[in-house]
Write a protein that holds these residues in place. Sequence first.
Motif, short mmCIF file in Angstrom:
data_model
loop_
_atom_site.label_atom_id
_atom_site.label_comp_id
_atom_site.label_asym_id
_atom_site.label_seq_id
_atom_site.Cartn_x
_atom_site.Cartn_y
_atom_site.Cartn_z
N THR A 63 0.95 -1.16 0.10
CA THR A 63 -0.14 0.01 -0.04
C THR A 63 0.89 1.39 0.09
N TYR B 195 3.29 4.20 -2.79
CA TYR B 195 3.30 5.13 -3.58
C TYR B 195 2.21 4.87 -4.71
N VAL B 196 2.29 3.66 -5.28
CA VAL B 196 1.69 3.60 -6.50
C VAL B 196 0.10 3.16 -6.07
N TYR C 289 -3.24 -5.17 2.52
CA TYR C 289 -2.33 -5.58 3.31
C TYR C 289 -1.04 -4.97 3.16
N ASP C 290 -0.07 -4.76 4.09
CA ASP C 290 1.49 -4.24 4.01
C ASP C 290 1.99 -4.61 4.94
N ILE C 291 3.39 -4.92 4.73
CA ILE C 291 4.33 -5.40 5.96
C ILE C 291 4.47 -4.19 6.86
N THR D 250 3.71 -4.53 -4.38
CA THR D 250 4.89 -4.38 -3.39
C THR D 250 6.06 -4.15 -4.24
N PRO E 126 9.40 -4.23 -6.20
CA PRO E 126 9.91 -5.47 -7.27
C PRO E 126 10.68 -6.62 -6.69
N VAL F 42 5.77 -12.72 -3.04
CA VAL F 42 4.29 -12.39 -2.79
C VAL F 42 3.20 -13.04 -3.85
N TRP G 167 7.78 8.96 -2.49
CA TRP G 167 8.35 8.25 -3.67
C TRP G 167 9.51 7.46 -3.17
N PHE H 287 -4.42 3.07 -14.03
CA PHE H 287 -3.80 1.74 -13.79
C PHE H 287 -4.86 0.78 -13.57
N1 NAD Z 1 6.52 4.98 -7.88
C1 NAD Z 1 5.71 4.95 -9.10
O1 NAD Z 1 5.50 6.02 -9.45
C2 NAD Z 1 5.37 3.70 -9.61
C3 NAD Z 1 4.57 3.94 -10.71
C4 NAD Z 1 4.01 2.65 -11.52
C5 NAD Z 1 4.51 1.65 -11.02
N2 NAD Z 1 5.16 1.39 -9.74
C6 NAD Z 1 5.52 0.00 -9.44
O2 NAD Z 1 4.77 -0.19 -8.11
C7 NAD Z 1 5.58 -1.04 -7.34
C8 NAD Z 1 5.48 -0.44 -5.83
O3 NAD Z 1 6.31 0.78 -6.09
P1 NAD Z 1 5.77 1.87 -5.02
O4 NAD Z 1 6.26 3.19 -5.63
O5 NAD Z 1 4.42 1.96 -4.69
O6 NAD Z 1 6.66 1.32 -3.94
P2 NAD Z 1 6.50 1.89 -2.30
O7 NAD Z 1 7.96 1.38 -1.69
O8 NAD Z 1 6.02 3.30 -2.34
O9 NAD Z 1 5.55 0.98 -2.07
C9 NAD Z 1 5.53 -0.47 -2.00
C10 NAD Z 1 4.85 -1.26 -0.77
O10 NAD Z 1 5.01 -2.49 -0.51
C11 NAD Z 1 5.34 -2.84 0.70
N3 NAD Z 1 5.84 -4.18 0.55
C12 NAD Z 1 7.15 -4.38 0.34
N4 NAD Z 1 7.32 -5.86 0.51
C13 NAD Z 1 6.11 -6.22 1.00
C14 NAD Z 1 5.69 -7.60 1.38
N5 NAD Z 1 6.47 -8.87 1.05
N6 NAD Z 1 4.38 -7.94 1.88
C15 NAD Z 1 3.60 -6.87 1.90
N7 NAD Z 1 3.92 -5.52 1.68
C16 NAD Z 1 5.08 -5.40 0.98
C17 NAD Z 1 6.05 -1.95 1.31
O11 NAD Z 1 6.03 -1.63 2.81
C18 NAD Z 1 5.49 -0.41 0.59
O12 NAD Z 1 4.60 -0.19 1.47
C19 NAD Z 1 6.89 -1.32 -8.01
O13 NAD Z 1 6.82 -2.70 -8.55
C20 NAD Z 1 6.83 -0.04 -9.03
O14 NAD Z 1 7.67 -0.56 -10.06
C21 NAD Z 1 5.67 2.68 -9.35
#
Ligand code: NAD
Length: 382
Positions: free
Chosen positions: A9, A11-12, A32-34, A74, A76, A82, A175, A318
């Motif tokens: 949960t 940024y994206v 859910y988020d860790i 989550t 990458p 997951v 971000w 999205f």
């Molecule tokens: N940031 C962007 O602008 C953007 C845009 C499009 C796509 N994405 C993609 O979205 C995905 C997430 O990116 P983001 O920017 O949201 O990152 P982020 O770090 O903001 O969010 C990821 C979340 O996943 C959680 N997480 C990590 N491992 C976990 C697990 N094992 N179980 C449960 N939760 C877990 C983290 O605690 C975090 O809150 C990536 O694959 C990224 O490529 C990002």
Amino acid sequence: MYTVSIIGTGYVADFYMRSLQTFPEVKVLKAYDINQQRLKVFADYWHVPTAASLEELLNTSDAQERPMLILNLTNPHAHFTVSKACLEAGYNVYSEKPLSIKMEDAFELHRIAAEKDLYLASAPCSYLSQVAQTVWLAVREKLMGKPLLVYAELDDDFISQAPYQKWISESGAPWPAEDEFKVGCTLEHAGYYLSWLMMIFGPIEKVIAASAEIIKDKLPNNQQTAPDYSTATLFFKCGLIARITCGIVAPHNHGLRIICEQGVIEVNESWNNAAVVKTRRRYVLHRKLINSLFTRKLKLSGPSHPMGPKKGNTKMNFALGPMELLSAIKEQRPPRTSADFALHLNEVTLAIQNARDNTGVQIMKTSCPEQPPMPWAHALKS
Ligand SMILES: NC(=O)c1ccc[n+]([C@@H]2O[C@H](COP(=O)([O-])OP(=O)(O)OC[C@H]3O[C@@H](n4cnc5c(N)ncnc54)[C@H](O)[C@@H]3O)[C@@H](O)[C@H]2O)c1
């Protein structure tokens, strides 16, 4: 009613929530988020119930709490574990990109999904958007004749000098700069045009790529980061040649040019689902070869899909990918967002990302199936 649950949960996830609101028939059952703190902020903001653990989300015996699809949002490095846990618990999965950072893990996810007869797909989904479908229609209608060469650019400007510390998502997630720099712009962004090209021109047979890290101090304490520049020549099975470039050093350029026998099909932004598609004719005037100063703007004859949220450069819905998967699940048909498509996209992306300066020719092991255009992308406005 379609049901989804969300894992991750950050940024994206906010972009997904805003996008999902454009499809009122979708209900988010749980998140859910860790990171419990982030989960609480997200859940309070969007009024979504939470699961205390991954096991709780997956192992519920209450059929009402089992979603039709899990969105794996989550980071990458967590995608494989997951997605695997979700598939093994019997859920269909839509993963953010990349499907996995290791190809052997991507093959394993593909195998588990096939064995369990589950749907597996990955982002990006902008190839299902109005702009990409319009480009494809222009190619199918041969508006500029036979396509011969493609130039696709995904340059995002000098990100390490940008004030990214101030980039905050709607519900307050920062971000994730460290993760972005460690994963790298190719794994993060190449898919935005690779997926369009695979949809339009089919599978890629050979990749000749190079990637490099130009800015070495993006993170403090000499932390290792991924290539911030890559370029590749893609040899499609259909004979087309494409050049794709990704980077976070050169100024912003998200242009796509499909060079055809009689002119060029052009788009200037892949992150805007409603970007303008133009054709530019080539002709001879006296002793000169001219690419016309005048372009024709292409529009579909009817409505396409709901547009998503606007944030900075990003004007994408999205939820197009999850919605395609959900309706395929309901109709029990093959989805456009197929597991084969995700696997091929992953293989080509990793071939570019990991090329560095010494790979030479890489032959792809995977392929992607033909898919039908979106039902609304059948005619252009005359
Ligand atoms: N940031 C962007 O602008 C953007 C845009 C499009 C796509 N994405 C993609 O979205 C995905 C997430 O990116 P983001 O920017 O949201 O990152 P982020 O770090 O903001 O969010 C990821 C979340 O996943 C959680 N997480 C990590 N491992 C976990 C697990 N094992 N179980 C449960 N939760 C877990 C983290 O605690 C975090 O809150 C990536 O694959 C990224 O490529 C990002």
